[in-house]
Structures are given as C-alpha cells and as structure tokens.
Write a protein that holds these residues in place. Structure first.
Motif, PDB file in Angstrom:
ATOM      1  N   LEU A 170     110.978 107.750  67.581  1.00  0.00           N
ATOM      2  CA  LEU A 170     109.853 107.933  68.490  1.00  0.00           C
ATOM      3  C   LEU A 170     109.936 109.276  69.214  1.00  0.00           C
ATOM      4  N   THR A 171     109.812 109.268  70.558  1.00  0.00           N
ATOM      5  CA  THR A 171     109.782 110.545  71.283  1.00  0.00           C
ATOM      6  C   THR A 171     111.171 111.105  71.529  1.00  0.00           C
ATOM      7  N   GLY A 172     112.205 110.474  70.984  1.00  0.00           N
ATOM      8  CA  GLY A 172     113.552 111.025  71.032  1.00  0.00           C
ATOM      9  C   GLY A 172     114.294 110.821  72.334  1.00  0.00           C
ATOM     10  N   VAL A 180     104.583 112.431  75.717  1.00  0.00           N
ATOM     11  CA  VAL A 180     105.001 113.006  74.435  1.00  0.00           C
ATOM     12  C   VAL A 180     104.309 112.319  73.261  1.00  0.00           C
ATOM     13  N   SER A 181     104.059 111.013  73.358  1.00  0.00           N
ATOM     14  CA  SER A 181     103.626 110.243  72.188  1.00  0.00           C
ATOM     15  C   SER A 181     102.133 110.280  71.924  1.00  0.00           C
ATOM     16  N   ASN A 182     101.318 110.600  72.904  1.00  0.00           N
ATOM     17  CA  ASN A 182      99.871 110.549  72.734  1.00  0.00           C
ATOM     18  C   ASN A 182      99.315 111.849  72.157  1.00  0.00           C
ATOM     19  N   PRO A 183      98.108 111.779  71.572  1.00  0.00           N
ATOM     20  CA  PRO A 183      97.463 113.011  71.104  1.00  0.00           C
ATOM     21  C   PRO A 183      97.036 113.869  72.296  1.00  0.00           C
ATOM     22  N   ASN A 229     106.582 119.801  71.247  1.00  0.00           N
ATOM     23  CA  ASN A 229     105.871 118.528  71.104  1.00  0.00           C
ATOM     24  C   ASN A 229     104.635 118.711  70.234  1.00  0.00           C
ATOM     25  N   VAL A 230     104.727 118.276  68.990  1.00  0.00           N
ATOM     26  CA  VAL A 230     103.635 118.494  68.038  1.00  0.00           C
ATOM     27  C   VAL A 230     102.366 117.748  68.442  1.00  0.00           C
ATOM     28  N   ASN A 266     102.281 101.202  73.674  1.00  0.00           N
ATOM     29  CA  ASN A 266     102.446 102.318  72.738  1.00  0.00           C
ATOM     30  C   ASN A 266     102.344 101.905  71.274  1.00  0.00           C
ATOM     31  N   GLY A 267     102.399 100.608  70.988  1.00  0.00           N
ATOM     32  CA  GLY A 267     102.181 100.144  69.620  1.00  0.00           C
ATOM     33  C   GLY A 267     100.773 100.426  69.123  1.00  0.00           C
ATOM     34  N   ARG A 268      99.852 100.664  70.048  1.00  0.00           N
ATOM     35  CA  ARG A 268      98.496 101.057  69.678  1.00  0.00           C
ATOM     36  C   ARG A 268      98.534 102.316  68.816  1.00  0.00           C
ATOM     37  N   LEU A 269      99.516 103.181  69.055  1.00  0.00           N
ATOM     38  CA  LEU A 269      99.640 104.445  68.336  1.00  0.00           C
ATOM     39  C   LEU A 269     100.400 104.283  67.031  1.00  0.00           C
ATOM     40  N   CYS A 270     100.820 103.055  66.747  1.00  0.00           N
ATOM     41  CA  CYS A 270     101.708 102.809  65.610  1.00  0.00           C
ATOM     42  C   CYS A 270     101.132 101.807  64.618  1.00  0.00           C
TER      43      CYS A 270
END
Length: 719
Positions: free
Chosen positions: A609-611, A423-426, A682-683, A150-154
């Motif tokens: 993050l995703t809470g 939740v974290s991905n587009p 979830n935006v 998930n660091g790829r998204l960060c």
C-alpha cells in the motif's frame, strides 16, 4: 575441532535465556499466511525469526514481506501514547485527556454543522470485528451517513460487478485448491507472482497439469513470464478485449446453451451487440493481434474447465466494474460457473479486503452484506442494534467523494482508522489540501503517517502481533488471527479505541465489549440471514478448522467451498449478462501532444500500500528504497532519458521526480511507477479524480503524462 564446536554450542545455549513463540498471520496481502514469530532472548539482545505455519490456503509458505513483518511492529517509531496537537506540535497526553478532547470537538461540530458533518474513513487492513464496529460507530455513535474506507480504492469494481452479475460478491467462487485442475486460466491485470506470491504454486501446478495460462498486462512481470501467452494490451481497453473474446466464442458457437437458458438472462442482447463489432476494430483499439484474441477465445470456448481472475490492472479504471462484468459474461456464456475448476476470482489486495467490505464500512452497506437502502435490511439491523429505523442514516458517499465534501466544507470532522488517504487517493495534492480544511481530525495509527501528521489527535493502536481477531482472505475463508504479544506502552486495540470514543460520546450501552470475541459474536448474529452469513462460525470452530469459507449459516455447517452450484444469489436464481460498450461511458484520459504517454501504477513485492509499514522494515526498504519509472529504452531515447537518472513525470495535476529504469518489458507508449512512496515520489499526485460511475473507483491505471530528465541545476519545484 569437535571440542571447540561443543564449547561454542554450549556457550550459545547459555546465552539463550528464553524463547517465546507468537502465533499470528501476516498483516499484508489477502492470502493471510499463518506464521509464527520466534523471539529468542539472550543476555545481550533479542533476535527474531519468522516461520510459516501449515494452513489451507498458503500451506505454510511465506514471502519476503511476511518474513520481515515484525520489523515494523517492533520499530522504535511506534506511537505508544495518545498525542494531541498544540500550537502545531504533538504533545503526549493521557487517554482521558485525549478522549475528552475528541468528545468536546465532535460535540461542537455536531451542534454547529450537524451530525453528517462528522465522517468516518476506515480500512481494509483491520479485523472483521473492527470493520463491523466502524459501521456501527458511524451510524449509532456519530449518527452520520458519511462512512467509507480505503478498500473503495481497491476492490469496489470487482465487488460491484460480482454483486450485479451473481447477486453476491465473494473473492473466489471456488476454493483455491481447484485452480490446478483448470484447463484454461486468464489472469487479467493481476501480478500474483509479486503481489500474492505464496499462492503462485497453484498456478504453477495448473501449468504442470497442461493448463493454458493467459496473462493480460501492458507490462511484462514475473506473472506474465509464467504464462503461455502474454497479451500486452493497450492500457484501458480491457472491456473491448473481452468483447473480442465474446464475439469469437459466440460466432463459433462455443457456448453452453443449456446453462445460458436455465441459469442466466441477457444473453441475446450481448449476442446482438458483439455481432455488430468487427474483430479488426477491436484489435486496433486494444493493440492485440486478432490471432491472439482467437487463440484465447478458442481455449475458453472449447475446454471444459476454465477460470478468470482479475485484479487492480482491470479494476482500477473508470470502467473497471463494467470490464469485470464483461469478463463474467464470458464465464456465463461458456457455462463455466458453479462447477469444479470453473469460476471467477477477484484477487483481493489488502489483508482483509474481503471481510472489511462485508459488514458495514462501505457507504451503502450494513452487516452481512445487506444494503442500507433496502427497507427490510434497515429494519432488521435497526431492530438488532436497538435503535429506531428512522435514526439509521441513509447511504453516504464513496471515499474520494467524502474528500471532495471536506474540500467543500460539507464535512468538517473525520475519524480516520489505519488509512493514509493523503498518499492513496487520486489527485493526492488536492486531498492533502482538502484535509487541512477540517475543523477536527482524529487518526488511529501505528505511526505518524503522512495523513496522521495532519491530525489534531493521534491515538496509538496495536499491531498484527498484538490484536486478536478474524480476517477473511481472498478465498472468502474466515480465519482467526491469534495475537498474544503485549501491546507496547499505552497503545490499545482498534476495537477498544472505537468503544472508548463511543463511550465518551455517551453511547456506552451499544459498545460495552470486553474482548474481540464478544464483538465477533455480535457480528455473527448481525450477519445471520445475510448474503455474507457468519453465524455458524465461532472462535473455537475457526481454531479447529483453520478457517471456514462463508456463507456458514449454522453451527453444523462446514462452509461453502464452491458457490453457485445450483443457482445464483439473485431472487430469480439467474446470473445477469449485460452489454458492455467497448468505449467507456466515462472517457479515460487520452494521450496528446503535450502528454504523449500512458502512465500505469502498481505494486512491487517488497512493499505494501502506501508503504507506512513496509518502509519501516530495514530488510524491505533495502530491496526497494526509492520509487522508479519503468520506461522502454526506445521511449527513453526519444525523450533523452538515460537509465538510472532522475526523471520528472508530469500530468495535468502536477509532477513528481523518480529514477528511471529502462526495460523492454513495457509497451513503448506506457510508463509504470509503483505507488508505495510519499510526497515528492507519490505517483497518485498525477492521477485524475475521475470515478467509475458504478462503483466510484478512481482510474489509477490510465493517466496521460510527459517525461523529461530532471534538471537539478535549475532546482525546479515539485508542484
């Protein structure tokens, strides 16, 4: 009165039967504040208090998240035994049964679909030891090329930019203690006051010392309010803004010619390109007045010291890596690298965002920040692991691209560790639908996250209070997180779980570790001679020195506080400047008549993050219990939205419903929604799946949307 007080305190003393102190580090942001959890047991109950411990980075300071972190670790919803899904319901089973289920399903997938049909999705919140094991587990135990995290998204934009320009990527090129002495500081797309509040002191000190601080952000934040100049930039135009600064700096000859000639390449191409640009055009494109561009350029060019910091505001765009490279062009042109209070800082988001990307979790990476496509690096690690080089898989795919391969049924199995991609991905709705196609999903987590609920097996893991190991903070300082609290129920540490699964697959000889320290000692050896060299660190040294900045190549080495003093990490020792177009190669989503507003996303102080963890904390949830939409009052009036009412936001991917928050602190053409909530709030459901061509970072920060009051009476379905 005195006797009554004495009686009261004696009664309190009697009630407190015992006290336990747990030394640990905060599990949230990249500062990695050290702290103690004090547990007091009385006859009737337990009470908890968290206090900060002195350390080189945050100096004993804590924020509201750290002070309440224990609430999620002690929560009643913690998973404490393995769960297997049977007929749609999770049933508690023994570890033996869970591991046998995993062995049987993984083996079947490998036989039916091939080794690369299994994938590994890791995390930047796990320890270095566990990140190292994840890379080894994917390539040795599963024999798959598909691993990412998930660091790829960060952090991928900053990491790829620094690697391309400098030849190496470490969060800060200087120690954090140099910040107060920088004369100019540019904070580009970073809200440190809310995301890493315990290091704000360094920037406040700099301001007291007379520094000129510039904050670049489309919305006003606690960080921009501290700055001397707030550049309220149009979303997605950071690369163009940097070109404006370069043009003014070069046109006025505010450059360091000797530094450019001796320590860089590519300057003449950059000079030629920015000479072709018109400052007025850049001003129109970015919506930044020419006088403000000149003011920032003057300070960066004329002052002897200066530092630039970036975070997700710049990086989470489809040209994020190039935008960062352009900001690094400025530091090279002005010679502000490798010197006191001159340098670059990527403000890492996740707790181990730095260390988790150094030792093998990324698709293209091997331990020590080696490349999986480099023949010499492959031979070194293959030999170290005791496998044939031909059996070491090649480069895989980025996190979101793995999801796409799941959707295409090229990947049919996944081992997921401490991450929540639903939740974290587009285009999060697509992600959920894709993961539901998997033949087999294993999730390792503290709770039944939105993604874990889709799993076939959930394995219970330990929290930050229980899991000992090393973490690497935003400076590049490797610290030892002590963890002495007993693991609840049958939960196991991540490193133990990885080893257990590997053993069930017949790979015990490669995963026969009995402690986190044993894993670290192998990591040290594996990283030896690499860019991220940890060899000179031991648990004993880390305890004694309260952390060591890498690289640390020998046991008598003190760590590198400032890098690039003599040369850069490329073979020729030079930093590489490159032309960065003001218009990105991958076109960003533009507003139009149907979707007239820009959407940008980000964090709030109370959540992470995703809470999944922070929404289990009553103290943090009380601060922010639901998501919201920041919108300018004039924009709200235009779309008939009242402050505090429910609003439906729609993009081309779908819609969500949140509550409006009218504020003049945001641009009139932009709205903001935090990303810590799930499902209908979830935006990331609204964000396009377009990726940065260089680092595969999704463009979270620029989406085109429309807004309208939510009509409850019509019961409109959320897509």
């Amino acid at each position: 009165m005195t006797e009554m007080l004495l009686k009261y305190f004696r009664e309190k003393e009697r009630q407190v039967q015992s006290e336990k102190v747990y030394n640990t580090q905060c599990p949230y942001c990249s500062v990695q504040c050290q702290m103690q959890l004090i547990e007091q047991r009385s006859v009737t109950r337990k009470t908890y208090k968290t206090v900060g411990k002195d350390n080189p980075t945050s100096k004993g300071r804590l924020c509201v998240k750290g002070m309440n972190a224990h609430q999620h670790a002690l929560h009643k919803d913690r998973i404490t035994q393995p769960l297997v899904k049977i007929d749609g319901e999770f049933i508690p089973v023994s570890w033996k049964e869970a591991l046998e289920c995993i062995r049987e399903n993984v083996t079947n997938i490998q036989k039916e679909d091939g080794y690369n049909a299994m994938s590994v999705y890791g995390s930047a919140s796990i320890t270095n030891e566990e990140a190292y094991l994840m890379g080894k587990f994917a390539r040795v135990a599963l024999k798959t090329k598909y691993i990412d995290y998930n660091g790829r998204l960060c952090m991928s934009s900053a990491a790829s930019a620094a690697s391309a320009v400098f030849g190496m990527d470490r969060g800060l090129t200087n120690s954090i203690e140099e910040i107060p002495y920088a004369e100019t500081i540019v904070l580009a797309g970073t809200n440190i006051a809310e995301c890493q509040p315990t290091i704000m002191h360094y920037f406040e000190q700099a301001k007291e010392n007379g520094a000129f601080i510039v904050a670049v952000d489309p919305r006003e934040t606690a960080t921009t309010r501290m700055a001397d100049l707030h550049i309220k930039i149009k979303p997605g135009t950071d690369a163009a803004f940097a070109n404006g600064l370069l043009k003014v700096i070069i046109d006025n000859d505010w450059i360091d010619r000797s530094f450019i000639e001796e320590k860089s390449i590519g300057f003449e191409d950059v000079k030629e390109y920015v000479a072709s640009l018109e400052l007025e055009d850049i001003s129109a494109q970015t919506d930044v007045p020419v006088k403000e561009i000149r003011r920032v350029a003057l300070s960066l060019g004329e002052k002897e010291t200066g530092m630039i910091f970036t975070a997700r505001g710049v990086e989470q765009q489809t040209d994020g890596s190039m935008a960062v490279r352009n900001l690094l062009n400025i530091l090279i042109a002005t010679g502000k690298l490798g010197k006191p209070s001159c340098g670059y800082g990527a403000i890492t988001g996740q707790s181990n965002g730095q260390g988790a990307r150094e030792h093998g979790q990324k698709a293209d990476q091997l331990p020590g920040y080696r490349s999986i496509e480099n023949e010499e690096h492959r031979a070194h690690i293959s030999n170290f692991w005791g496998i044939a080089e031909k059996d070491l898989p090649r480069k895989g795919a980025s996190a979101f691209e793995m999801i796409e391969k799941v959707d295409q049924r090229e990947i049919t199995g996944m081992f997921l560790l401490c991450s929540n991609p639903v939740v974290s991905n587009p285009n999060a709705r697509f992600v959920k639908q894709a993961l539901q196609k998997l033949k087999f999903l294993v999730a390792v987590d503290l709770f039944k996250s939105e993604t874990a609920q889709l799993a076939d097996v959930i394995l219970p893991t330990s929290s930050y209070l229980e899991d000992e190991g090393t973490m690497t903070n935003l400076e590049g300082r490797v610290t030892l997180r002590e963890a002495s609290k007993k693991v609840p129920g049958e939960a196991r540490h991540d490193w133990e779980i990885i080893c257990d699964v590997a053993k069930s697959l017949g790979k015990e000889e490669y995963f026969s570790f009995s402690s986190a320290e044993e894993v670290f000692n192998e990591l040290r050896e594996a990283s030896r001679g690499g860019i991220a060299d940890y060899y000179g660190m031991t648990y004993e040294r880390l305890r004694k020195k309260q952390g060591i900045l890498w690289p640390c190549p020998s046991l008598d080495h003190g760590g590198a506080a400032r890098i690039f003093e003599d040369s850069f990490a490329h073979a020729d020792g030079r930093a590489k400047m490159t032309v960065v177009p003001s218009e990105p190669v991958v076109k960003k989503e533009e507003t139009c008549e149907k979707y007239p507003l820009y959407l940008t996303t980000g964090r709030v102080m109370a959540h992470y993050l995703t809470g999944v963890q922070t929404r289990k904390s009553s103290a943090l949830t009380a601060r922010e219990f639901e998501s919201f939409l920041e919108i300018h009052p004039q924009t709200a009036q235009q779309y008939h939205i009242r402050n505090g009412e429910l609003v439906r936001i729609e993009s081309r991917r779908g819609g969500i419903v949140v509550r409006s928050k009218c504020t003049e602190t945001i641009r009139q053409d932009t709205v903001f929604v935090p990303f810590h909530w799930d499902e209908k709030q979830n935006v990331n459901r609204l964000v396009a799946e377009d990726l940065d061509p260089n680092c595969r970072m999704p463009g979270f920060k620029v989406s085109a949307v429309k807004v309208a009051p939510y009509d409850i009476n019509r019961q409109r379905n959320i897509k």
